[in-house]
Design a protein around this motif. Structure first.
Motif, mmCIF file in Angstrom:
data_model
loop_
_atom_site.group_PDB
_atom_site.id
_atom_site.type_symbol
_atom_site.label_atom_id
_atom_site.label_comp_id
_atom_site.label_asym_id
_atom_site.label_seq_id
_atom_site.Cartn_x
_atom_site.Cartn_y
_atom_site.Cartn_z
ATOM 1 N N LYS A 309 5.236 -26.996 -5.119
ATOM 2 C CA LYS A 309 5.307 -25.567 -4.789
ATOM 3 C C LYS A 309 4.046 -24.833 -5.235
ATOM 4 O O LYS A 309 4.021 -23.612 -5.334
ATOM 5 N N SER A 333 3.933 -11.485 -13.009
ATOM 6 C CA SER A 333 4.271 -11.872 -11.639
ATOM 7 C C SER A 333 4.268 -13.388 -11.481
ATOM 8 O O SER A 333 5.163 -13.964 -10.833
ATOM 9 N N GLU A 334 3.269 -14.051 -12.053
ATOM 10 C CA GLU A 334 3.201 -15.511 -11.944
ATOM 11 C C GLU A 334 4.385 -16.175 -12.633
ATOM 12 O O GLU A 334 4.952 -17.157 -12.118
ATOM 13 N N GLU A 336 7.325 -14.882 -13.115
ATOM 14 C CA GLU A 336 8.532 -14.632 -12.321
ATOM 15 C C GLU A 336 8.631 -15.614 -11.159
ATOM 16 O O GLU A 336 9.725 -16.096 -10.825
ATOM 17 N N GLN A 337 7.483 -15.935 -10.559
ATOM 18 C CA GLN A 337 7.481 -16.928 -9.483
ATOM 19 C C GLN A 337 7.849 -18.306 -10.029
ATOM 20 O O GLN A 337 8.585 -19.069 -9.385
ATOM 21 N N GLN A 340 11.595 -18.444 -10.577
ATOM 22 C CA GLN A 340 12.317 -18.517 -9.309
ATOM 23 C C GLN A 340 12.327 -19.948 -8.772
ATOM 24 O O GLN A 340 13.361 -20.442 -8.310
ATOM 25 N N VAL A 341 11.185 -20.635 -8.850
ATOM 26 C CA VAL A 341 11.127 -22.020 -8.387
ATOM 27 C C VAL A 341 12.003 -22.916 -9.264
ATOM 28 O O VAL A 341 12.732 -23.787 -8.767
#
Length: 348
Positions: A309, A333-334, A336-337, A340-341
């Motif tokens: 990913k 932000s990074e 949080e990504q 999520q993954v």
């Protein structure tokens, strides 16, 4: 290997984290600072480029003087090198005549330098909770510990290190503080009481200069003088002019450095909580990274899933920590990504 001396054919070199310039990659594998350097640092690099036809100042006073003021020590108590790795190289080369002890799970260069300089090295196992227990470090050898340790992020209180140093005044205690700015565990304020302790630091992490290669050591002037002897017998110009200018500009931009550091600490706190909610066991990291293993899913599997990913983290295929991932703290932000993954991977 045809022309290499036989004495070096056994070397197993340090393996850096993967460097990938693809813009789509979220790079959380090398503990770099996710924020840009201060604008003053960028301008200083541009200005210093005009002087590149001349050698850099081998005394490095441009950085040593303000760094001494920042650390509240005298300039003669500071040594500058081409990244903390160069300083560690000098230390392993010149200060380990009686051998060296360091943890079995720690920064990989300690083993590499021990092999490179043919040292008698003893790896002391971390305790079951992955902490360092200094009572296990008996003998006369030089002791090297990273505090906070990497990749675990776990730190010892300075008073614990100080007590150990007092009990072993004949031994040099080297404390690698690459990540101390993200914690409250620096030994620097205690050095006047412990002349056998040397602190090694870096501008790569909190000061945004991983690509600049600037490191320092703080300790008794006698040790600093000996380090300078080694440096001037090797390469007196190892710190280039642009790096010196950037280092000085970083020290003059302390408010920005402090602000970025605090953002990383806050995001680290958020990330640890988010990982624990996904059934990860996470150490109490005080670095700019976290160290985590999932309750049921292997570390390698998660490492590969994240890479697919386009998220790079660090996985160490080593006994005891093979299920752990070391995850650098990126921007909010990074992270949080990342979470999520991981949710998609660990939740049915």
């Amino acid at each position: 290997m045809r022309f290499l001396d036989q004495q070096f054919k056994h070397l197993v070199p340090y393996v850096p984290g993967e460097q990938n310039a693809t813009e789509k990659i979220i790079k959380l594998n090398t503990n770099e600072n996710p924020y840009d350097p201060p604008q003053a640092v960028i301008e200083a690099a541009k200005d210093a480029a005009q002087t590149l036809s001349r050698y850099s100042d081998p005394t490095c006073k441009e950085v040593i003087v303000p760094l001494a003021k920042h650390l509240k020590v005298a300039p003669e108590n500071i040594f500058l090198g081409n990244g903390s790795d160069e300083i560690l190289s000098f230390l392993f080369q010149g200060f380990m005549e009686k051998g060296v002890q360091f943890p079995d799970i720690t920064y990989g260069f300690y083993r590499v330098y021990s092999d490179l300089f043919h040292l008698t090295a003893t790896e002391i196992p971390l305790r079951d909770d992955l902490s360092i227990e200094l009572a296990d470090y008996q003998g006369t050898e030089t002791v090297v510990i990273a505090n906070p340790n990497a990749p675990t992020g776990i730190a010892l209180h300075p008073e614990v290190i100080g007590a150990f140093a007092s009990q072993h005044p004949e031994r040099l205690i080297i404390v690698d503080e690459a990540y101390s700015d993200f914690s409250d565990v620096s030994m620097v304020p205690y050095l006047s009481k412990h002349p056998n302790v040397l602190v090694v630091g870096t501008f790569s992490k909190s000061r945004h200069l991983a690509g600049g290669r600037l490191g320092y050591a703080v300790g008794a002037s006698e040790i600093i003088n000996d380090l300078n002897t080694l440096k001037f017998s090797h390469n007196p110009y190892s710190v280039n002019a642009m790096t010196l200018a950037c280092g000085a500009a970083s020290l003059a931009s302390q408010d920005y450095v402090d602000e970025s550091t605090q953002k990383i600490i806050d995001t680290r706190t958020w990330t640890i909580q988010a990982l624990r909610e996904l059934a990860f066991d996470v150490t109490d990291s005080q670095g700019n990274f976290v160290f985590a293993q999932h309750a049921t899913i292997a570390g390698e599997k998660l490492f590969l899933a994240l890479k697919e990913k386009h998220i790079l983290v660090r996985w160490f295929n080593q006994p005891r920590i093979a299920n752990y991932l070391r995850i650098s703290i990126g921007t909010q932000s990074e992270m949080e990504q990342l979470i999520q993954v991981l949710k998609e991977e660990v939740q049915p």
